[in-house]
Motif scaffolding. Structure first.
Motif, PDB file in Angstrom:
ATOM      1  N   THR A   1      -5.467  -5.187  -6.377  1.00 57.12           N
ATOM      2  CA  THR A   1      -6.581  -6.071  -6.035  1.00 57.12           C
ATOM      3  C   THR A   1      -6.184  -6.972  -4.859  1.00 57.12           C
ATOM      4  OG1 THR A   1      -5.850  -7.817  -7.534  1.00 57.12           O
ATOM      5  CG2 THR A   1      -7.313  -6.139  -8.452  1.00 57.12           C
ATOM      6  N   PHE A   2      -7.183  -7.456  -4.126  1.00 55.62           N
ATOM      7  CA  PHE A   2      -6.820  -8.328  -2.992  1.00 55.62           C
ATOM      8  C   PHE A   2      -6.168  -9.634  -3.439  1.00 55.62           C
ATOM      9  CE2 PHE A   2     -10.292 -11.347  -3.061  1.00 55.62           C
ATOM     10  CZ  PHE A   2     -11.408 -10.639  -3.496  1.00 55.62           C
TER      11      PHE A   2
ATOM     12  N   VAL B   1      -7.209  -9.287   3.212  1.00 55.62           N
ATOM     13  CA  VAL B   1      -5.817  -8.828   3.237  1.00 55.62           C
ATOM     14  C   VAL B   1      -5.263  -8.956   4.666  1.00 55.62           C
ATOM     15  CG1 VAL B   1      -4.341  -6.790   2.974  1.00 55.62           C
ATOM     16  CG2 VAL B   1      -6.018  -7.372   1.206  1.00 55.62           C
ATOM     17  N   ARG B   2      -6.071  -8.547   5.648  1.00 58.03           N
ATOM     18  CA  ARG B   2      -5.630  -8.652   7.045  1.00 58.03           C
ATOM     19  C   ARG B   2      -5.463 -10.106   7.461  1.00 58.03           C
ATOM     20  NH1 ARG B   2      -8.425  -4.107   9.912  1.00 58.03           N
ATOM     21  NH2 ARG B   2      -7.190  -2.344   9.203  1.00 58.03           N
ATOM     22  N   LEU B   3      -6.444 -10.932   7.138  1.00 58.87           N
ATOM     23  CA  LEU B   3      -6.381 -12.338   7.553  1.00 58.87           C
ATOM     24  C   LEU B   3      -5.166 -13.026   6.950  1.00 58.87           C
ATOM     25  CD1 LEU B   3     -10.134 -13.434   7.376  1.00 58.87           C
ATOM     26  CD2 LEU B   3      -8.710 -13.277   9.435  1.00 58.87           C
ATOM     27  N   ALA B   4      -4.794 -12.610   5.739  1.00 53.52           N
ATOM     28  CA  ALA B   4      -3.647 -13.229   5.081  1.00 53.52           C
ATOM     29  C   ALA B   4      -2.336 -12.655   5.606  1.00 53.52           C
ATOM     30  CB  ALA B   4      -3.738 -13.031   3.575  1.00 53.52           C
TER      31      ALA B   4
ATOM     32  N   LEU C   1      -2.160  -3.527   4.066  1.00 52.68           N
ATOM     33  CA  LEU C   1      -3.099  -2.732   3.268  1.00 52.68           C
ATOM     34  C   LEU C   1      -2.305  -1.629   2.586  1.00 52.68           C
ATOM     35  CD1 LEU C   1      -6.171  -2.306   5.635  1.00 52.68           C
ATOM     36  CD2 LEU C   1      -6.115  -3.475   3.437  1.00 52.68           C
ATOM     37  N   PRO C   2      -2.615  -1.332   1.327  1.00 53.79           N
ATOM     38  CA  PRO C   2      -1.874  -0.262   0.663  1.00 53.79           C
ATOM     39  C   PRO C   2      -2.065   1.050   1.431  1.00 53.79           C
ATOM     40  CG  PRO C   2      -3.499  -1.255  -0.824  1.00 53.79           C
ATOM     41  CD  PRO C   2      -3.661  -1.917   0.495  1.00 53.79           C
ATOM     42  N   GLY C   3      -0.968   1.730   1.695  1.00 57.23           N
ATOM     43  CA  GLY C   3      -1.055   2.943   2.499  1.00 57.23           C
ATOM     44  C   GLY C   3      -1.132   4.206   1.662  1.00 57.23           C
ATOM     45  N   ASP C   4      -1.042   4.044   0.343  1.00 54.33           N
ATOM     46  CA  ASP C   4      -0.949   5.223  -0.518  1.00 54.33           C
ATOM     47  C   ASP C   4      -2.265   5.582  -1.179  1.00 54.33           C
ATOM     48  OD1 ASP C   4      -1.161   3.001  -2.087  1.00 54.33           O
ATOM     49  OD2 ASP C   4       0.340   3.623  -3.561  1.00 54.33           O
ATOM     50  N   ARG C   5      -3.368   5.027  -0.689  1.00 52.84           N
ATOM     51  CA  ARG C   5      -4.660   5.298  -1.333  1.00 52.84           C
ATOM     52  C   ARG C   5      -5.780   5.081  -0.335  1.00 52.84           C
ATOM     53  NH1 ARG C   5      -3.822   1.443  -5.921  1.00 52.84           N
ATOM     54  NH2 ARG C   5      -1.700   1.997  -5.463  1.00 52.84           N
TER      55      ARG C   5
END
Ligand SMILES: *[C@@H]1O[C@H](CO)[C@@H](O)[C@H](O)[C@H]1NC(C)=O
Ligand SMILES: *[C@@H]1O[C@H](CO)[C@@H](O)[C@H](O)[C@H]1NC(C)=O
Ligand SMILES: *[C@@H]1O[C@H](CO)[C@@H](O)[C@H](O)[C@H]1NC(C)=O
Length: 580
Positions: free
Chosen positions: A116-117, A405-408, A412-416
């Protein structure tokens, strides 16, 4: 030759670096309404409901006019919101009648492998709080308030209130069995099992009529007792207020509840003003049953529903005022939305409307006509988002995930697969185009419709549509919500095609004669749907009947000797609390 920096300079330099590290991005306040229609806030065109605080967000920030919930029902919409992924990917979408978790004591829920974010933001040092209508943090509740801080691990906050509905409004007429529809599904499932056994036995031995009658009376008795038990015990068993992992009230006292949730939110902001924070305030309003404090009860022009909306709007104002007082408004991205469209089938005892308005849009909660999925979407961040900006591009509530997620500054999860797209390019005005070329509208696990943003058109193709009843109505009034399968729907082959850009009310399906691109458009959308389907992986069904069924051993109870008949704790000062 450069001299090394004097030693006294190092600590301040380090401190500077650390400060930069400690504030990785802006603060976030996420406010989600339950069942609020896009036709309800003043900034979306309502002239008679008073929502000055929600409107203030629109005035001071951006208004998304084609903002879409990932699903038209709370559980899948909120699961998608938290994970940035369509609910079919996490198993939080239903195949059957039961689209949401009805009991607190049920198994199933957002799988631990989902990210979750809030979890990702915690990894960046964010203080997080959930003040919400949510499931119990250990395993389960859809229907009650959780005032639980930073307990994001398992619980998906899902929708409210079968219990509130039932208790506040009293037993409803058979036609208005909203949340009970799922219950009825489960109940009749059991009843069918019993009947089958009887039929099997009848084939082998001749059973006299009197025995049949006796058996029928017995079955009716058992069903009657079960229904009675459900009515009496639903609220204490399912509606409790939790503070972290302790039960503060069981059942929940709705008097002053909105004030209490709002105060929780304000207190959290005050405590964490110095650190980056994420506050997720998920109101119980404006799901039925409606409740409002003395300042709001009976004050609106739209009955109990309007009172709920106006009280919630007050709560939004309290949070915005707190940000102002703390001087944090410019460092905080505030986002406001609803989990899906208004529940148009909600009618009160006296026949008054208890569901909201979806404006010009057709349908509502639990179906994928625009009224079910087009929701308010407001984003304010002074100095970054231009005040009064209006964005009519397709955007999704799943977009919040990658945006935050980017602003923080988190990865980003790369596996999904992440289905959401970063909203900042649109919100900053760097682009006028949504990154969503296609969006997929699910009804439970069933792909209901596809949306394609192409040029000046927004095509929407329905593979099936719900059978509204009575015919001609704008909803499924006899079942209280529309279902996604079987005789509840009409399949369309070729799909029913609309251009939402020119026909947002979905009144005029296109024909090959009227639309020269008809075949090409449908072909492109079909290919997109296939490509999308290829990215889905089989996952356990979190909303299976086995999962959603009530489990006595999972029942949370504040009494010292847990017993469903004794789960009452009126105080909220710690006395009577039971850590779970
Ligand atoms: C405003 O909201 C109320 C309550 O949902 C609704 O009855 C009314 O039709 C809405 N007005 C408009 C213009 O949508
Ligand atoms: C917040 O940002 C706005 C817009 O950039 C600016 O006008 C205002 O002065 C800022 N307020 C504070 C307290 O910095
Ligand atoms: C619209 O679709 C056509 C056909 O796929 C494509 O060539 C064109 O680039 C698209 N236009 C836009 C603006 O997406």
């Amino acid at each position: 030759m450069p001299r090394p920096a004097p030693a006294w300079l190092l600590p301040p330099l380090l401190a500077l670096l650390c400060t930069t590290e400690a504030r990785p991005g802006p603060n976030f306040v996420i406010i989600m309404a339950d069942d609020l229609g896009v036709g309800d806030p003043g900034c979306y065109g309502n002239r008679t409901l008073r929502t000055p605080n929600i409107d203030r967000l629109a005035r001071e920030g951006a208004k998304l006019t084609q903002h879409l919930a990932a699903a038209p029902l709370c559980t899948p919409s909120r699961a998608a919101f938290l994970t940035g992924r369509y609910a079919v990917r996490s198993g939080m979408a239903s195949r059957g009648h039961m689209g949401v978790f009805l009991f607190s004591a049920s198994s199933g829920g957002l799988p631990a492998r989902e990210v979750t974010f809030p979890r990702l933001l915690q990894g960046r040092g964010y203080a997080t709080a959930l003040v919400a209508a949510a499931r119990q943090p250990t395993s389960a509740t859809t229907h009650c308030v959780t005032a639980s801080h930073a307990s994001w691990a398992r619980p998906p906050p899902t929708c409210g209130t079968a219990g509130r509905g039932r208790d506040r409004a009293g037993p409803r007429p058979a036609a208005g069995v909203g949340p009970d529809s799922g219950h009825t599904g489960g109940g009749s499932g059991l009843a069918v099992g019993v009947a089958d056994a009887g039929v099997g036995a009848a084939g082998a031995v001749r059973v006299p009529l009197w025995a049949w009658s006796l058996a029928a009376v017995g079955v009716a008795g058992v069903v009657g007792v079960a229904i009675h038990a459900f009515r009496v015990h639903f609220r204490p068993a399912n509606c409790f207020l939790m503070a972290d992992l302790s039960i503060a009230q069981q059942p929940t006292d709705y008097h002053e509840l909105t004030r209490r949730l709002t105060d929780e939110g304000r207190d959290f902001l005050r405590r964490h003003a110095a650190t980056p924070f994420l506050l997720f305030l998920s109101f119980l309003h404006v799901h039925t049953a409606h409740f409002a404090g003395p300042e709001f009860a009976g004050r609106s022009r739209h009955g109990a529903y309007g009172d709920s909306v106006e009280e919630m709007d007050w709560g939004v104002g309290q949070i915005l005022d707190a940000l102002d007082e703390l001087g944090l408004a410019n460092d905080t991205l505030v986002y406001f939305t609803s989990d899906h469209g208004a529940h148009v089938e909600e009618v009160g005892e006296g026949g008054e409307r208890h569901g909201g308005s979806n404006g010009i849009y057709r349908g509502g909660k639990a179906n994928n006509w625009e009224g079910g999925i087009r929701v308010p979407g407001l984003a304010r961040w002074p100095g970054v988002i231009a005040p009064g900006l209006e964005i009519d591009e397709p955007t999704s509530n799943m977009d919040v995930f990658p945006t935050l997620v980017r602003l923080a500054g988190a990865e980003l999860p790369g596996d999904r697969v992440i289905d959401g797209r970063d909203l900042m390019p649109l919100l900053r005005g760097d682009t006028r185009r949504s990154e969503h070329e296609f969006l997929f509208h699910y009804c439970g696990t069933y792909l209901n419709a596809v949306r394609w943003r192409n040029g000046s058109s927004v095509w929407k193709a329905f593979y099936f549509t719900p059978n509204f009843d009575p015919p001609g109505a704008n909803g499924c009034f006899s079942t209280h919500v529309c279902f996604c399968f079987g005789h509840y729907v009409t399949h369309h082959n070729p799909p029913l095609l609309f251009d939402i850009a020119s026909d947002p009310g979905e009144r005029r399906p296109l024909t090959p004669e009227a639309e020269p691109r008809y075949r090409e458009v449908l072909h492109t959308m079909d290919e997109a749907a296939h490509a999308h389907a290829a990215t889905l992986e089989p996952v356990p069904d979190q909303l299976s009947l086995a999962n959603v069924a009530w489990k006595p051993w999972l029942q949370l109870c504040c009494a010292s000797r847990p017993h469903v008949f004794a789960c009452h704790c009126a105080d909220d000062n710690g006395e009577g609390r039971r850590d779970t």
